[in-house]
Design a protein around this motif. Structure first.
Motif, mmCIF file in Angstrom:
data_model
loop_
_atom_site.group_PDB
_atom_site.id
_atom_site.type_symbol
_atom_site.label_atom_id
_atom_site.label_comp_id
_atom_site.label_asym_id
_atom_site.label_seq_id
_atom_site.Cartn_x
_atom_site.Cartn_y
_atom_site.Cartn_z
ATOM 1 N N VAL A 17 40.771 15.831 36.521
ATOM 2 C CA VAL A 17 40.075 16.628 37.879
ATOM 3 C C VAL A 17 38.927 15.710 38.367
ATOM 4 O O VAL A 17 39.012 15.868 39.699
ATOM 5 C CB VAL A 17 39.660 17.993 37.265
ATOM 6 N N ALA A 18 38.249 14.959 37.447
ATOM 7 C CA ALA A 18 37.142 14.021 38.317
ATOM 8 C C ALA A 18 38.021 13.074 38.952
ATOM 9 O O ALA A 18 37.306 12.613 40.171
ATOM 10 C CB ALA A 18 36.507 13.313 37.267
ATOM 11 N N GLY A 19 39.003 12.540 38.811
ATOM 12 C CA GLY A 19 39.823 11.641 39.535
ATOM 13 C C GLY A 19 40.528 12.314 40.709
ATOM 14 O O GLY A 19 40.203 11.782 42.086
ATOM 15 N N VAL A 20 41.012 13.565 40.679
ATOM 16 C CA VAL A 20 41.354 14.241 41.856
ATOM 17 C C VAL A 20 40.343 14.469 42.712
ATOM 18 O O VAL A 20 40.494 14.543 44.143
ATOM 19 C CB VAL A 20 42.194 15.392 41.448
ATOM 20 N N SER A 21 39.286 14.649 42.494
ATOM 21 C CA SER A 21 38.214 15.103 43.419
ATOM 22 C C SER A 21 37.902 13.769 44.252
ATOM 23 O O SER A 21 37.071 14.220 45.420
ATOM 24 C CB SER A 21 36.833 15.448 42.563
ATOM 25 N N GLN A 22 38.002 12.774 43.843
ATOM 26 C CA GLN A 22 38.009 11.470 44.768
ATOM 27 C C GLN A 22 38.732 11.795 45.989
ATOM 28 O O GLN A 22 38.512 10.944 47.116
ATOM 29 C CB GLN A 22 38.182 10.175 44.149
ATOM 30 N N GLY A 23 39.728 12.597 45.963
ATOM 31 C CA GLY A 23 40.514 12.935 47.338
ATOM 32 C C GLY A 23 39.701 13.384 48.442
ATOM 33 O O GLY A 23 40.161 13.082 49.490
ATOM 34 N N PHE A 24 38.564 14.005 48.293
ATOM 35 C CA PHE A 24 37.748 14.507 49.428
ATOM 36 C C PHE A 24 37.071 13.171 50.109
ATOM 37 O O PHE A 24 36.950 13.097 51.477
ATOM 38 C CB PHE A 24 36.469 15.105 48.790
ATOM 39 N N VAL A 25 36.776 12.115 49.409
ATOM 40 C CA VAL A 25 36.322 10.703 50.112
ATOM 41 C C VAL A 25 37.225 10.410 51.026
ATOM 42 O O VAL A 25 37.183 9.919 51.951
ATOM 43 C CB VAL A 25 35.761 9.826 49.161
ATOM 44 N N LEU A 26 38.725 10.099 50.243
ATOM 45 C CA LEU A 26 39.725 9.517 50.973
ATOM 46 C C LEU A 26 40.010 10.504 52.354
ATOM 47 O O LEU A 26 40.204 9.979 53.422
ATOM 48 C CB LEU A 26 41.095 9.609 50.015
ATOM 49 N N LYS A 27 40.203 11.777 52.141
ATOM 50 C CA LYS A 27 40.325 12.529 53.315
ATOM 51 C C LYS A 27 39.229 12.370 54.490
ATOM 52 O O LYS A 27 39.511 12.179 55.500
ATOM 53 C CB LYS A 27 40.344 14.025 52.944
ATOM 54 N N THR A 28 37.718 12.336 54.004
ATOM 55 C CA THR A 28 36.830 12.131 54.919
ATOM 56 C C THR A 28 36.920 10.899 55.612
ATOM 57 O O THR A 28 36.241 10.925 56.870
ATOM 58 C CB THR A 28 35.499 12.320 54.161
ATOM 59 N N GLU A 29 37.291 9.955 55.182
ATOM 60 C CA GLU A 29 37.552 8.514 55.890
ATOM 61 C C GLU A 29 38.377 8.403 56.840
ATOM 62 O O GLU A 29 38.127 7.582 57.609
ATOM 63 C CB GLU A 29 37.195 7.478 54.569
ATOM 64 N N PHE A 30 39.193 9.408 57.050
ATOM 65 C CA PHE A 30 40.199 9.411 58.068
ATOM 66 C C PHE A 30 39.806 10.379 59.031
ATOM 67 O O PHE A 30 40.461 10.201 60.299
ATOM 68 C CB PHE A 30 41.361 9.663 57.498
ATOM 69 N N ILE A 31 38.939 11.248 58.985
ATOM 70 C CA ILE A 31 38.489 12.283 59.955
ATOM 71 C C ILE A 31 37.458 11.815 60.908
ATOM 72 O O ILE A 31 36.512 11.527 60.573
ATOM 73 C CB ILE A 31 38.007 13.890 59.100
ATOM 74 N N PRO A 32 37.699 12.026 62.172
ATOM 75 C CA PRO A 32 36.497 11.632 63.258
ATOM 76 C C PRO A 32 35.248 12.401 62.983
ATOM 77 O O PRO A 32 35.392 13.648 62.499
ATOM 78 C CB PRO A 32 37.335 12.035 64.426
ATOM 79 N N ALA A 33 34.109 11.962 63.356
ATOM 80 C CA ALA A 33 33.041 12.662 63.246
ATOM 81 C C ALA A 33 32.829 14.212 63.641
ATOM 82 O O ALA A 33 32.393 14.874 62.939
ATOM 83 C CB ALA A 33 31.684 11.850 63.834
ATOM 84 N N LYS A 34 33.175 14.339 64.875
ATOM 85 C CA LYS A 34 33.187 15.633 65.564
ATOM 86 C C LYS A 34 34.016 16.687 64.969
ATOM 87 O O LYS A 34 33.691 17.963 65.169
ATOM 88 C CB LYS A 34 33.164 15.753 67.063
ATOM 89 N N TYR A 35 35.053 16.404 63.946
ATOM 90 C CA TYR A 35 35.969 17.453 63.557
ATOM 91 C C TYR A 35 35.594 17.529 62.012
ATOM 92 O O TYR A 35 36.020 18.360 61.365
ATOM 93 C CB TYR A 35 37.493 16.698 63.446
ATOM 94 N N ARG A 36 34.505 16.689 61.423
ATOM 95 C CA ARG A 36 34.161 16.869 60.129
ATOM 96 C C ARG A 36 33.676 18.397 59.707
ATOM 97 O O ARG A 36 34.160 18.650 58.612
ATOM 98 C CB ARG A 36 33.477 15.727 59.379
ATOM 99 N N ALA A 37 32.812 18.537 60.716
ATOM 100 C CA ALA A 37 31.984 20.075 60.291
ATOM 101 C C ALA A 37 33.212 21.159 60.538
ATOM 102 O O ALA A 37 32.535 22.212 60.023
ATOM 103 C CB ALA A 37 30.895 20.044 61.097
#
Length: 510
Positions: free
Chosen positions: A159-179
């Motif tokens: 599950v610790a490895g799966v949680s890195q998916g949050f980083v992968l997802k965040t790096e594709f999202i434009p700044a104004k949509y992250r919130a």
């Protein structure tokens, strides 16, 4: 307010200077004939591409990773009464099961972050899916208590490895949509929590807890197939010098979104310090890292305290109810030893289901807080609110009143976790983002390791004594968050730590 305005202006100015510095070395390498060529960075490409069909797919597939994580964590609350009965466990032995899961998560959290920064986010997340699914399935065949806790700790590593998916997802999202998008991902966490509770309600009374675990592996297998459609992070590829792969990824995303990339060529300075832990202790990040580690500790401590504590209150019926029914009275007559062999009843499952809804019911409030108050002040408000509702759980009320209080508490602690995730992903640069997240999640699991012994062991002795540490931790953390040096609201994701190093110097001179 004046100081914050000056700091925001400094951030913008320094970011523009960094982009100009990045363009010059690239131009020199190409020769004088290319001096006039236009260039763009990954950040500019992500912002130009904007939000589209790719991000919908990304949101659904990567958000579904939260289903797997939620099911593995919430499974502990559902299974606890069953294994307590089957192996005649004491309170501390039941608490040790949760602790071992979080121990595995903690030990592999930093390792997963390091590997993600060195070898790619995609590989680590995919490996985490396989690892957690495999050992979760093995758990259903555990012949003894010792094997059970060992296999669950292995699940924690996955599950610790799966949680890195949050980083992968965040790096594709434009700044104004992250919130907006990142808090909405809590819908998937809620769905995973509700799914495991429904499985417990339908499967455990007839087929037993082992078959419930076997059915719970199904989402992991499905996600392994869907994950093939998610590319490696373009920010990561650029940070390791693989510009061609980054361009190809960005072109595919732009085509899927039916837009064009910015004119020119992709330029970004390659960093030789990928995954270097020293970045986290540099003058730019030292205070941020230390405060974030404690914030993550508290976020996990209070979240799992609310989950496991509510399960314990319902299982042993430690609630102070003004309208106790016959079932409530019968349960209290079973206190003839340390082992409470009392399975969940339908009403207990229903209460847990309703409390899970609290994790998404106030998502609009979460989004408003992030956009209006920013990340730092949102953390303070949510943690102070959680402290109040932890203490309210001790009051005498009806079963409906307890359900409402638990619903609101779960909302607050869930929103707090959302904000912590978002702030951490935004504050660290690409070259250390996964490692920074890995360190933070590891510290959070320390909170997860301690929470069971308070929520499940101390709760049996005194409800007020068990709830007080959670409330105190919230208050202290709320005050500490005010000292976080950087507000990331609306800020672009950083590539290197040089920006914040310059920013720290500028702050010191103000």
């Amino acid at each position: 307010m004046m100081g914050d305005s000056m700091k925001n202006q400094l951030v913008s100015a320094i970011q523009l200077q960094e982009v100009e510095m990045q363009e010059k070395p690239g131009d020199n390498k190409q020769g004088s004939s290319n001096t006039g060529n236009e260039t763009f960075t990954v950040e500019e490409a992500v912002e130009t591409i904007g939000f589209g069909r790719f991000h919908v797919m990304l949101f659904i597939i990567m958000g579904s990773a939260n289903i797997v994580e939620a099911m593995e964590i919430m499974l502990l609350a559902v299974v606890s009464p069953e294994i307590r009965c089957e192996w005649r466990l004491d309170d501390w032995q039941v608490a040790l099961v949760s602790t071992m899961v979080f121990l595995g998560f903690m030990l592999c959290g930093v390792l997963g972050g390091y590997l993600a920064d060195r070898y790619g986010r995609w590989k680590v997340v995919f490996g985490g899916f396989v690892w957690s699914a495999y050992f979760s399935l093995l758990t259903s065949f555990a012949p003894s208590y010792g094997w059970f806790i060992f296999l669950r700790s292995m699940v924690g590593c996955g599950v610790a490895g799966v949680s890195q998916g949050f980083v992968l997802k965040t790096e594709f999202i434009p700044a104004k949509y992250r919130a907006i998008l990142l808090p909405l991902a809590s819908i998937f966490w809620m769905f995973g929590s509700m799914l495991i509770i429904i499985l417990g309600m339908l499967v455990v009374p007839t087929w037993g807890w082992r078959w419930m675990i076997r059915f719970s592996v199904t989402p992991s297998v499905i996600l392994l197939l869907l994950f093939q459609f998610i590319p490696e992070s373009a920010r990561y590829n650029v940070s390791v010098g693989n510009v061609a792969a980054a361009v190809e990824t960005l072109q595919q995303i732009a085509k899927m979104n039916r837009v064009s990339l910015p004119p020119g060529r992709l330029v970004e300075l390659q960093s030789e310090k990928r995954g270097g832990w020293r970045i986290l202790f540099s003058p730019s990040f030292r205070r941020t890292s230390l405060l974030l580690w404690y914030t993550w500790f508290v976020a996990s401590f209070i979240y799992y305290g609310s989950v496991l504590g509510s399960s314990e209150l319902l299982e042993k019926n430690l609630l102070c109810l003004t309208d106790p029914d016959q079932e409530h009275q019968v349960k209290h007559q079973n206190q003839d030893g340390l082992c409470h062999c009392i399975p969940f009843q339908l009403r207990d499952y229903q209460t847990l289901l309703i409390s899970c809804l609290g994790e998404v019911a106030l998502v609009p409030v979460n989004i408003c807080l992030l956009n209006v108050l920013g990340r730092k002040l949102s953390l303070t408000v949510l943690q102070l609110g959680a402290a109040i509702f932890f203490m309210l759980l001790n009051i005498c009320t009806t079963m409906f009143g307890f359900t409402v209080l638990l619903f609101l508490l779960r909302s607050l602690v869930s929103m707090n976790f959302n904000v912590v995730y978002i702030y951490t992903a935004e504050v660290y640069p690409t070259v250390a983002r996964s490692l920074g997240m890995g360190f933070c999640t590891s510290f959070s699991r320390i909170g997860g390791m301690i929470a069971p012994f308070i929520a499940q062991v101390l709760m049996s002795q005194s409800v007020i004594l068990a709830l007080s540490p959670f409330a105190m931790a919230c208050v202290i953390c709320a005050l500490a968050n005010l000292f976080l040096p950087i507000e990331t609201k609306g800020r672009a994701l950083l590539v290197r730590n040089t920006v914040l190093f310059s920013l720290q110097t500028s702050f010191n001179s103000i």
